[in-house]
Design a protein around this motif. Sequence first.
Motif, mmCIF file in Angstrom:
data_model
loop_
_atom_site.group_PDB
_atom_site.id
_atom_site.type_symbol
_atom_site.label_atom_id
_atom_site.label_comp_id
_atom_site.label_asym_id
_atom_site.label_seq_id
_atom_site.Cartn_x
_atom_site.Cartn_y
_atom_site.Cartn_z
ATOM 1 N N TYR A 1 -40.892 11.086 12.465
ATOM 2 C CA TYR A 1 -40.785 9.638 12.560
ATOM 3 C C TYR A 1 -40.258 9.131 11.216
ATOM 4 N N ARG A 2 -39.744 7.925 11.198
ATOM 5 C CA ARG A 2 -39.282 7.370 9.935
ATOM 6 C C ARG A 2 -39.525 5.866 9.894
ATOM 7 N N GLN A 3 -39.648 5.361 8.679
ATOM 8 C CA GLN A 3 -39.828 3.930 8.480
ATOM 9 C C GLN A 3 -38.774 3.443 7.497
ATOM 10 N N PRO A 4 -37.723 2.801 8.017
ATOM 11 C CA PRO A 4 -36.692 2.248 7.134
ATOM 12 C C PRO A 4 -37.260 1.090 6.324
ATOM 13 N N PRO A 5 -36.631 0.738 5.220
ATOM 14 C CA PRO A 5 -37.124 -0.369 4.397
ATOM 15 C C PRO A 5 -37.240 -1.658 5.201
ATOM 16 N N GLY A 6 -38.394 -2.276 5.163
ATOM 17 C CA GLY A 6 -38.607 -3.551 5.831
ATOM 18 C C GLY A 6 -38.713 -3.487 7.339
ATOM 19 N N LYS A 7 -38.775 -2.287 7.886
ATOM 20 C CA LYS A 7 -38.838 -2.149 9.343
ATOM 21 C C LYS A 7 -40.053 -1.343 9.764
ATOM 22 N N GLN A 8 -40.293 -1.320 11.060
ATOM 23 C CA GLN A 8 -41.417 -0.571 11.584
ATOM 24 C C GLN A 8 -41.065 0.912 11.691
ATOM 25 N N ARG B 1 -48.310 11.241 3.555
ATOM 26 C CA ARG B 1 -47.635 10.354 2.596
ATOM 27 C C ARG B 1 -46.162 10.157 2.920
ATOM 28 N N GLY B 2 -45.612 11.064 3.695
ATOM 29 C CA GLY B 2 -44.195 10.962 3.994
ATOM 30 C C GLY B 2 -43.330 11.468 2.851
ATOM 31 N N THR B 3 -42.026 11.524 3.103
ATOM 32 C CA THR B 3 -41.072 11.925 2.081
ATOM 33 C C THR B 3 -39.878 10.972 2.145
ATOM 34 N N GLN B 4 -39.469 10.477 0.992
ATOM 35 C CA GLN B 4 -38.424 9.469 0.931
ATOM 36 C C GLN B 4 -37.042 10.118 1.029
ATOM 37 N N VAL B 5 -36.237 9.595 1.931
ATOM 38 C CA VAL B 5 -34.839 10.000 2.045
ATOM 39 C C VAL B 5 -33.977 8.775 1.752
ATOM 40 N N THR B 6 -33.113 8.903 0.770
ATOM 41 C CA THR B 6 -32.213 7.818 0.409
ATOM 42 C C THR B 6 -30.781 8.323 0.488
ATOM 43 N N VAL B 7 -29.987 7.660 1.309
ATOM 44 C CA VAL B 7 -28.584 8.033 1.482
ATOM 45 C C VAL B 7 -27.733 6.929 0.868
ATOM 46 N N SER B 8 -27.100 7.262 -0.233
ATOM 47 C CA SER B 8 -26.342 6.249 -0.967
ATOM 48 C C SER B 8 -25.305 6.914 -1.845
ATOM 49 N N SER B 9 -24.183 6.225 -2.011
ATOM 50 C CA SER B 9 -23.155 6.724 -2.918
ATOM 51 C C SER B 9 -23.323 6.111 -4.305
ATOM 52 N N THR C 1 -45.674 24.858 10.370
ATOM 53 C CA THR C 1 -44.695 23.973 9.743
ATOM 54 C C THR C 1 -43.628 23.552 10.748
ATOM 55 N N VAL C 2 -43.265 22.289 10.670
ATOM 56 C CA VAL C 2 -42.159 21.748 11.453
ATOM 57 C C VAL C 2 -41.081 21.277 10.480
ATOM 58 N N TYR C 3 -39.831 21.466 10.880
ATOM 59 C CA TYR C 3 -38.695 21.158 10.020
ATOM 60 C C TYR C 3 -37.793 20.109 10.669
ATOM 61 N N LEU C 4 -37.034 19.439 9.820
ATOM 62 C CA LEU C 4 -35.990 18.541 10.305
ATOM 63 C C LEU C 4 -34.759 18.768 9.443
ATOM 64 N N GLN C 5 -33.761 19.421 10.033
ATOM 65 C CA GLN C 5 -32.485 19.610 9.357
ATOM 66 C C GLN C 5 -31.628 18.384 9.628
ATOM 67 N N MET C 6 -31.195 17.726 8.568
ATOM 68 C CA MET C 6 -30.422 16.492 8.705
ATOM 69 C C MET C 6 -29.053 16.701 8.081
ATOM 70 N N ASN C 7 -28.031 16.599 8.906
ATOM 71 C CA ASN C 7 -26.652 16.762 8.447
ATOM 72 C C ASN C 7 -25.888 15.455 8.635
ATOM 73 N N ASN C 8 -24.771 15.349 7.937
ATOM 74 C CA ASN C 8 -23.921 14.168 8.042
ATOM 75 C C ASN C 8 -24.742 12.881 7.909
ATOM 76 N N LEU C 9 -25.535 12.833 6.878
ATOM 77 C CA LEU C 9 -26.426 11.696 6.685
ATOM 78 C C LEU C 9 -25.656 10.409 6.434
ATOM 79 N N LYS C 10 -26.224 9.313 6.920
ATOM 80 C CA LYS C 10 -25.621 7.997 6.804
ATOM 81 C C LYS C 10 -26.584 7.061 6.067
ATOM 82 N N PRO C 11 -26.057 6.010 5.464
ATOM 83 C CA PRO C 11 -26.947 5.072 4.760
ATOM 84 C C PRO C 11 -28.074 4.542 5.649
#
Length: 121
Positions: free
Chosen positions: A37-44, A113-121, A80-90
């Motif tokens: 699951y994920r929680q984007p900034p300011g969203k549920q 606690r989750g883990t932060q993923v930030t996609v940015s140039s 353990t469960v994994y999530l391979q994420m390719n071609n990441l977008k902002p």
Amino acid sequence: QVQLVESGGGLVQPGGSLRLSCTASGIIFSMNDMGWYRQPPGKQREFVARISGDSGDGFTMYKDTVKGRFTISRDNTKDTVYLQMNNLKPEDTAVYYCNRWPVSTASNTYWGRGTQVTVSS
């Protein structure tokens, strides 16, 4: 009691890849369907992907916007469960969590606690 520890997040440029890991304890891991699951900034928080437990023959399901880019997998020998994420977008920027699937929406549901993923140039 259940404990979930996510790791593997970070800062990545658009088009890059990351592999998230989540190790569980306090549950019979192999018997549980697991989800990311994920929680984007300011969203549920929202569903991203799920994988079945022993009884489901490895069935997987994905949020439409990540299909073809993300792959969920599990190693029951490592709980353990994994999530391979390719071609990441902002728009993939979020705090990523794992949990059982389905997960209760009750306010007292345990989350790691989750883990932060930030996609940015």
